[in-house]
Design a protein around this motif. Structure first.
Motif, PDB file in Angstrom:
ATOM      1  N   HIS A 179     -42.192  14.707 -24.219  1.00  0.00           N
ATOM      2  CA  HIS A 179     -41.256  15.130 -23.188  1.00  0.00           C
ATOM      3  C   HIS A 179     -40.541  13.886 -22.709  1.00  0.00           C
ATOM      4  CE1 HIS A 179     -40.109  18.244 -20.257  1.00  0.00           C
ATOM      5  NE2 HIS A 179     -39.750  17.176 -19.561  1.00  0.00           N
ATOM      6  N   PRO A 180     -39.253  13.974 -22.474  1.00  0.00           N
ATOM      7  CA  PRO A 180     -38.529  12.763 -22.105  1.00  0.00           C
ATOM      8  C   PRO A 180     -39.032  12.103 -20.849  1.00  0.00           C
ATOM      9  CG  PRO A 180     -37.019  14.502 -22.668  1.00  0.00           C
ATOM     10  CD  PRO A 180     -38.356  15.118 -22.679  1.00  0.00           C
ATOM     11  N   SER A 181     -39.671  12.840 -19.956  1.00  0.00           N
ATOM     12  CA  SER A 181     -40.090  12.170 -18.735  1.00  0.00           C
ATOM     13  C   SER A 181     -41.579  12.331 -18.503  1.00  0.00           C
ATOM     14  CB  SER A 181     -39.329  12.710 -17.534  1.00  0.00           C
ATOM     15  OG  SER A 181     -39.587  14.090 -17.416  1.00  0.00           O
TER      16      SER A 181
ATOM     17  N   TYR B 239     -36.810  27.428 -21.878  1.00  0.00           N
ATOM     18  CA  TYR B 239     -36.030  26.370 -21.240  1.00  0.00           C
ATOM     19  C   TYR B 239     -34.558  26.766 -21.203  1.00  0.00           C
ATOM     20  CZ  TYR B 239     -39.887  23.042 -21.654  1.00  0.00           C
ATOM     21  OH  TYR B 239     -41.067  22.382 -21.541  1.00  0.00           O
TER      22      TYR B 239
ATOM     23  N   LEU C 230     -33.960  29.472 -18.577  1.00  0.00           N
ATOM     24  CA  LEU C 230     -34.042  28.910 -17.229  1.00  0.00           C
ATOM     25  C   LEU C 230     -32.753  28.184 -16.897  1.00  0.00           C
ATOM     26  CD1 LEU C 230     -36.442  28.894 -15.282  1.00  0.00           C
ATOM     27  CD2 LEU C 230     -36.990  26.619 -16.071  1.00  0.00           C
TER      28      LEU C 230
ATOM     29  N   VAL D 128     -41.128  16.063 -11.968  1.00  0.00           N
ATOM     30  CA  VAL D 128     -40.788  14.769 -12.567  1.00  0.00           C
ATOM     31  C   VAL D 128     -40.629  13.713 -11.498  1.00  0.00           C
ATOM     32  CG1 VAL D 128     -39.819  15.456 -14.746  1.00  0.00           C
ATOM     33  CG2 VAL D 128     -38.424  15.566 -12.735  1.00  0.00           C
TER      34      VAL D 128
ATOM     35  N   GLY E 150     -26.314   9.076 -13.605  1.00  0.00           N
ATOM     36  CA  GLY E 150     -26.566   7.964 -12.701  1.00  0.00           C
ATOM     37  C   GLY E 150     -27.918   7.331 -12.883  1.00  0.00           C
ATOM     38  N   GLY E 151     -28.906   8.106 -13.277  1.00  0.00           N
ATOM     39  CA  GLY E 151     -30.233   7.544 -13.466  1.00  0.00           C
ATOM     40  C   GLY E 151     -30.223   6.494 -14.554  1.00  0.00           C
TER      41      GLY E 151
ATOM     42  N   ASP F 196     -35.620   9.626 -14.631  1.00  0.00           N
ATOM     43  CA  ASP F 196     -36.211  10.962 -14.599  1.00  0.00           C
ATOM     44  C   ASP F 196     -35.479  11.858 -13.637  1.00  0.00           C
ATOM     45  OD1 ASP F 196     -39.681   9.925 -14.844  1.00  0.00           O
ATOM     46  OD2 ASP F 196     -38.133  10.252 -16.336  1.00  0.00           O
ATOM     47  N   MET F 197     -35.121  11.288 -12.498  1.00  0.00           N
ATOM     48  CA  MET F 197     -34.472  12.136 -11.499  1.00  0.00           C
ATOM     49  C   MET F 197     -33.018  12.349 -11.803  1.00  0.00           C
ATOM     50  SD  MET F 197     -36.012  11.273  -7.858  1.00  0.00           S
ATOM     51  CE  MET F 197     -35.321   9.660  -7.779  1.00  0.00           C
ATOM     52  N   GLY F 198     -32.402  11.402 -12.478  1.00  0.00           N
ATOM     53  CA  GLY F 198     -30.957  11.466 -12.632  1.00  0.00           C
ATOM     54  C   GLY F 198     -30.487  11.785 -14.019  1.00  0.00           C
TER      55      GLY F 198
ATOM     56  N   ALA G 244     -23.019  15.651 -13.759  1.00  0.00           N
ATOM     57  CA  ALA G 244     -23.871  14.993 -12.769  1.00  0.00           C
ATOM     58  C   ALA G 244     -23.029  14.601 -11.570  1.00  0.00           C
ATOM     59  CB  ALA G 244     -24.528  13.769 -13.376  1.00  0.00           C
ATOM     60  N   PRO G 245     -23.541  14.584 -10.352  1.00  0.00           N
ATOM     61  CA  PRO G 245     -24.921  14.831  -9.971  1.00  0.00           C
ATOM     62  C   PRO G 245     -25.314  16.293  -9.860  1.00  0.00           C
ATOM     63  CG  PRO G 245     -23.653  14.210  -8.065  1.00  0.00           C
ATOM     64  CD  PRO G 245     -22.732  14.121  -9.218  1.00  0.00           C
ATOM     65  N   PHE G 246     -24.520  17.191 -10.398  1.00  0.00           N
ATOM     66  CA  PHE G 246     -24.878  18.598 -10.290  1.00  0.00           C
ATOM     67  C   PHE G 246     -25.267  19.172 -11.638  1.00  0.00           C
ATOM     68  CE2 PHE G 246     -23.600  18.490  -6.053  1.00  0.00           C
ATOM     69  CZ  PHE G 246     -22.366  17.909  -5.949  1.00  0.00           C
ATOM     70  N   ASP G 247     -25.786  18.348 -12.514  1.00  0.00           N
ATOM     71  CA  ASP G 247     -26.024  18.852 -13.871  1.00  0.00           C
ATOM     72  C   ASP G 247     -27.460  19.297 -14.058  1.00  0.00           C
ATOM     73  OD1 ASP G 247     -26.539  15.774 -15.734  1.00  0.00           O
ATOM     74  OD2 ASP G 247     -27.259  16.438 -13.793  1.00  0.00           O
ATOM     75  N   ILE G 248     -28.010  19.919 -13.038  1.00  0.00           N
ATOM     76  CA  ILE G 248     -29.407  20.352 -13.107  1.00  0.00           C
ATOM     77  C   ILE G 248     -29.643  21.286 -14.283  1.00  0.00           C
ATOM     78  CG2 ILE G 248     -29.196  22.399 -11.653  1.00  0.00           C
ATOM     79  CD1 ILE G 248     -31.998  19.804 -11.490  1.00  0.00           C
TER      80      ILE G 248
ATOM     81  N   ARG H  59     -33.916  14.098  -2.994  1.00  0.00           N
ATOM     82  CA  ARG H  59     -34.923  14.236  -4.044  1.00  0.00           C
ATOM     83  C   ARG H  59     -36.248  13.591  -3.683  1.00  0.00           C
ATOM     84  NH1 ARG H  59     -33.466  15.509  -9.290  1.00  0.00           N
ATOM     85  NH2 ARG H  59     -35.679  15.737  -9.635  1.00  0.00           N
TER      86      ARG H  59
ATOM     87  N   VAL I 271     -34.417  19.207 -21.252  1.00  0.00           N
ATOM     88  CA  VAL I 271     -33.994  18.763 -22.574  1.00  0.00           C
ATOM     89  C   VAL I 271     -32.789  19.531 -23.093  1.00  0.00           C
ATOM     90  CG1 VAL I 271     -34.839  17.975 -24.774  1.00  0.00           C
ATOM     91  CG2 VAL I 271     -36.462  18.494 -22.988  1.00  0.00           C
TER      92      VAL I 271
ATOM     93  N   VAL J 223     -28.077   9.997  -8.945  1.00  0.00           N
ATOM     94  CA  VAL J 223     -29.132  10.833  -9.489  1.00  0.00           C
ATOM     95  C   VAL J 223     -28.785  12.275  -9.147  1.00  0.00           C
ATOM     96  CG1 VAL J 223     -30.845   9.039  -9.236  1.00  0.00           C
ATOM     97  CG2 VAL J 223     -30.519  10.652  -7.414  1.00  0.00           C
ATOM     98  N   ARG J 224     -29.382  13.195  -9.854  1.00  0.00           N
ATOM     99  CA  ARG J 224     -29.006  14.577  -9.621  1.00  0.00           C
ATOM    100  C   ARG J 224     -29.867  15.180  -8.527  1.00  0.00           C
ATOM    101  NH1 ARG J 224     -31.931  15.383 -14.510  1.00  0.00           N
ATOM    102  NH2 ARG J 224     -29.979  15.166 -15.620  1.00  0.00           N
TER     103      ARG J 224
ATOM    104  N   GLU K 267     -31.686  16.578 -18.731  1.00  0.00           N
ATOM    105  CA  GLU K 267     -32.345  16.103 -19.948  1.00  0.00           C
ATOM    106  C   GLU K 267     -33.790  15.746 -19.723  1.00  0.00           C
ATOM    107  OE1 GLU K 267     -28.147  15.403 -20.062  1.00  0.00           O
ATOM    108  OE2 GLU K 267     -29.714  14.636 -18.750  1.00  0.00           O
ATOM    109  N   SER K 268     -34.092  15.224 -18.548  1.00  0.00           N
ATOM    110  CA  SER K 268     -35.465  14.785 -18.385  1.00  0.00           C
ATOM    111  C   SER K 268     -36.389  15.938 -18.056  1.00  0.00           C
ATOM    112  CB  SER K 268     -35.551  13.731 -17.287  1.00  0.00           C
ATOM    113  OG  SER K 268     -34.734  14.114 -16.219  1.00  0.00           O
ATOM    114  N   GLU K 269     -35.867  17.096 -17.752  1.00  0.00           N
ATOM    115  CA  GLU K 269     -36.751  18.229 -17.523  1.00  0.00           C
ATOM    116  C   GLU K 269     -36.573  19.293 -18.574  1.00  0.00           C
ATOM    117  OE1 GLU K 269     -35.531  19.502 -13.688  1.00  0.00           O
ATOM    118  OE2 GLU K 269     -35.157  17.424 -13.215  1.00  0.00           O
TER     119      GLU K 269
END
Lengths: 193, 387, 325
Positions: free
Chosen positions: B28-30, C134, C137, B372, B140-141, B133-135, C206-210, B216, C218, C288-289, C214-216
């Motif tokens: 998993h990426p994070s 995923y 969601l 995350v 921006g992250g 992880d957050m961004g 981003a910052p609204f790209d929930i 966050r 993917v 950050v998002r 990618e980190s959650e």
């Protein structure tokens, strides 16, 4: 904290923070990128760089420096070195010397224990290959690597001398350190610095 | 505790709500390494976490029984590979304690300098990966990640000039350290530390008061003081929950009592408090490095110099538990020596292993996106967890 | 040339131009983001990376088209196309110079705003047809978010419409003869600010790209797509951003107004659109998002009432101005 929570919904604070972050990114936009255009340019590797391993010849006699004592084989944590000693009249040699570079940890312990400064690490790391068997280095390959690339500063005697006061020089290393008084000065400079 | 199967399934519980079992990682990426969290979700809210570890188990403790005291410090770096210097520290300190081996003053100061620089480097990586992880890796992250990695590379350059390696060092040796400072290193170190100090100001400006970041991080993943003391977490997590416990202050080792530094602590216990604690730790570590450089004594760097043979160091019979304040918490090494050149038994207390135990207790109730953020602020390194 | 042929040729030219611009827009974004991150971006493919988009396109065309066995085949296969069509259709009403456009409808803005919201149908089809938790969601989050932010987007776009007094795009551009709407005291700046924020959110940047996260998640709703289908989705996203940038340039920066001869007009238009795009990109790479519930709270509790009040205030100002005149 109530005050903190209230603070970050205050509009002026939000606007200032958002603009501040964007200003930071813009500032980095105008900074020079730190990219090094490898492989066209290489960065300068420090003196003690731990690169590939190699066997060297003695600087004055041109003979192989390795006496096949197997100290490196015993100290290697992942046990990648295999040596067979060849006894001879004046001194011993290594009959075979294999080093499995694909399993090597590059911890420099073999360099540290070598009594004759025979095994060294080089300032180059470039041995990428598609076949792992090419990274099983035998004695000829190790000697060839030693000739191809520049060795790093660290040799067995230098590393051991750095750890404590200089000891009685051994025959093999006496020639090495006697020929290069500059390095001895550099070492003491280092400890005073 | 049974491990939930990997196929997801939707269960309907007696209260009538719908529950979804979702598997997060080990790839998993994070996931910060190889970590598997089987999350039970109700909608977007996590109601249960089943943590599965062991994907990086490499038998360090058994390995230590087969390697001598001269060989193992190079391997010890690989437990907490992000902060390798503090990992080696614990093992070497344990062997020295049993064998009653004196460490020369210069070696102690060098150990302190290197450990604090390593703490700065480790926290830089933490900041970058947490923001990423957050961004998002595209967003921006990633920007903050690349900035902090850029600064971490400067510290790694210092280590490279000192040791020859950038990540896994083999710098410590029973009785002292292996390498002495090369010419010009002190000035380079001072310049780097000042430079990084300035850059950390920039990161603070980018993140503090930033509404997105605060939303966050504040109020997310609160570890109460009672929970922190019960579960056995350590390091920045403990200090952010109101317990100002730092091994460098509580049980000073290796001349830490000679240096002046404050131990930061916050009371909120959320992700933002952990962030604040680590930001203050940056500054304090750099202060310690400056003080140590100013007062660096002359002398030898090892009381067992000239390591030439694999079985050269023998430790008499005895056992001890040595602890250091690593970047992630208390790194401990319990060593039983039996008079030979190899330990009889060695056990690692991994800081991240104990810190992870708090996750199933604080994550339920948060949204998936917070998982995350919380994991990033706990900052696990799985080399330490699985050993 | 027969009169019925003109729209076809115009459409063909516009589509090709859009394809070309979108391809190189990705390179522009990558170089711009790289410079902000102390690195260089694509450099080795062609001089300074200029052939990188071509290389990416060739690579995507050569990739194997992997379709999950349990996917809902018709929905899965049609989704990229249904996603792409509205994103291309918005360019129909954009005039690139006075009299130069595919169809300068007198309800141009209405057409643009209505059609651009239709991409969420394709988006949800992609998420649903993938048969992946995923993706589903993410698609649900996306629908939620895009619908929530389309309203402020519409209100922010309607403010220049009120100032210009017409829904026709070329007339809005012409009404900015003396003063670009972004410089209109207070109202212009606030409307532009609202426009940027809602554009960033409505396009899942981003910052609204929930929804991508990618980190959650993917890659969110695109996770099961590979090869050319993925390329179509990417393409649709960037085309939508480009369209919104053009809209921003038209509504606020006077479209083709600029020094020099008239034939430079489209070039100025493109330049201004790129400025808006770089602004959106700059925002993307700086923050950050935030979580999905925080995004929705921002839209419904803050942005929507604010833009609604702005619209009413603009109406009052316009009436007061025309009364005064």
């Amino acid at each position: 904290m109530a005050s903190n929570a209230a603070r970050h919904t205050d509009v002026t604070v939000i606007v200032r923070a958002v603009l501040g972050a964007m200003r930071m990114t813009l500032r980095n936009f105008f900074r020079k990128p730190i990219t090094v255009h490898y492989p066209d340019k290489e960065r300068a590797y420090p003196d003690r760089y731990r690169g590939l391993l190699a066997l060297v010849y003695e600087p004055d006699t041109g003979e192989e420096a390795c006496i096949g004592c197997r100290l490196c084989e015993f100290v290697c944590p992942p046990a990648v070195i295999k040596v067979e000693m060849l006894k001879s009249e004046k001194r011993n040699y290594a009959k075979t010397f294999t080093l499995e570079l694909y399993a090597c940890e590059f911890c420099e312990l073999c360099v540290q224990v070598c009594p004759t400064d025979a095994i060294v690490m080089l300032k180059s790391f470039d041995l990428s290959t598609r076949d792992r068997r090419e990274m099983l280095l035998d004695k000829d390959r190790l000697h060839a690597l030693g000739q191809q690339h520049q060795p790093s500063w660290a040799t067995g005697n230098r590393l051991r001398d750095m750890q404590g006061p200089p000891r009685m020089a051994r025959p093999a290393s006496a020639e090495a350190t006697a020929d290069k008084p500059a390095e001895a000065h550099a070492k003491t400079e280092g400890t005073e610095a | 505790m049974t491990v939930a199967s990997t196929t997801s399934r939707v269960e309907v519980d007696y209260a009538g709500g719908e529950r979804l079992t979702m598997n997060m990682g080990p790839q998993h990426p994070s996931a910060h390494g190889v970590f598997r969290a089987v999350l039970t979700l109700e909608g977007e809210t996590v109601v249960g976490v089943d943590a599965v570890i062991g994907y990086l188990h490499r038998c360090h403790e058994k390995l230590a029984e087969t390697l001598t005291y001269a060989q193992y410090p190079s391997i010890a770096s690989k437990t907490d590979y992000v902060a390798a210097m503090t990992s080696e520290f614990a093992y070497v300190m344990a062997a020295e304690t049993i064998g009653k081996i004196e460490v020369p003053k210069r070696a102690q100061y060098l150990r302190v300098i290197v450990a604090e620089l390593q703490r700065v480097a480790s926290h830089l990586l933490w900041l970058g990966t947490w923001c990423m992880d957050m961004g998002g890796a595209l967003g921006g992250g990633a920007t903050i990640f690349l900035y902090t990695i850029r600064e971490r590379e400067l510290i790694l350059d210092l280590f490279e000039a000192l040791v020859g390696a950038r990540l896994l060092y083999g710098f410590f040796q029973v009785g002292g350290v292996r390498y002495d400072l090369p010419a010009g290193w002190i000035d380079a170190c001072r310049k780097t530390v000042d430079f990084i100090d300035g850059r950390i100001d920039e990161y603070e400006r980018m993140l503090e008061d930033n509404p997105f970041f605060m939303a966050r991080a504040q109020g997310v993943g609160v570890i109460s003081r009672e929970l922190a003391e019960d579960v056995g977490i350590s390091g920045p997590l403990l200090r952010a929950s109101g317990v100002p416990f730092d091994l460098r202050r509580a049980a000073p080792y290796s001349s830490y009592e000679d240096f002046e530094f404050t131990v930061p602590s916050e009371t909120a216990g959320d992700c933002f408090a952990r962030y604040r604690v680590r930001m203050v730790e940056f500054r304090q570590s750099m202060a310690i490095v400056r003080q140590a450089l100013d007062r660096l004594p002359e002398g030898t760097i090892s009381s067992r110099p000239g390591l030439k043979s694999v079985a050269q160091i023998r430790i008499p019979k005895g056992e001890t538990y040595a602890r250091v304040e690593g970047a992630r918490g208390e790194v401990g090494c319990y060593l039983i020596a039996d008079g030979s050149a190899k330990p009889y038994r060695m056990k690692w207390r991994g800081a991240s292993f104990s810190n992870l135990a708090v996750l199933p207790l604080i994550i339920p109730g948060h949204k998936v996106a917070d998982v995350v953020a919380i994991m990033g602020s706990v900052d696990p390194v799985f080399g330490e967890v699985d050993r | 040339m027969p009169a019925w042929l003109t729209p076809f040729i115009a459409g063909f030219l516009v589509l090709n131009a859009v394809i070309l611009i979108v391809t190189y827009m990705t390179l522009l974004e990558r170089k711009f983001a790289a410079r902000m991150q102390s690195r260089i971006g694509p450099y080795r493919v062609g001089p300074h990376g200029l052939l990188q988009p071509i290389a990416d396109a060739v690579k995507l065309m050569m990739k194997e088209d992997v379709v999950p066995t349990a996917a809902d085949k018709p929905v899965y296969n049609l989704a990229p196309i249904v996603f792409l069509i509205p994103c291309m259709l918005i360019f129909a009403t954009l005039p690139f110079a006075p009299g130069l456009g595919v169809a300068d409808l007198n309800i141009g803005i209405l057409f643009f705003l209505a059609v651009s919201s239709m991409e969420i149908v394709g988006l949800f089809m992609a998420g649903w047809g993938s048969n992946n938790k995923y993706a589903l969601l993410s698609a649900m989050r996306a629908v939620n978010q895009v619908i929530s932010y389309d309203l402020p987007f519409i209100f922010a776009s309607l403010t220049p419409v009120l100032l210009a007094g017409s829904l026709q795009m070329s007339e809005i551009a012409a009404a900015q003869e003396g003063l670009w709407f972004v410089f209109y005291p207070v109202i212009g700046q606030l409307a532009f600010l609202a426009f940027i924020v809602s554009t960033v959110a409505a396009e899942n940047r981003a910052p609204f790209d929930i929804l991508e996260a990618e980190s959650e998640l993917v890659a969110g709703f695109r996770v099961e797509y590979s090869g050319m289908k993925f390329a179509l989705i990417q393409f649709g996203e960037y085309a939508h951003i480009l369209g919104a940038s053009f809209l921003g340039a038209l509504l606020f920066f006077g479209a083709w107004a600029g020094p020099g001869p008239e034939w430079l007009g489209p070039l100025w238009f493109l330049l201004k659109a790129m400025v808006v795009f770089l602004l959106v990109t700059w925002v993307r790479w700086s923050f950050v998002r935030i979580r999905v519930d925080q995004i929705l709270a921002l839209s419904w509790k803050a942005l929507m009432p604010a833009t609604l009040m702005l619209l009413v205030a603009t109406a009052v100002v316009v009436v007061w101005r025309t009364d005064g005149v």
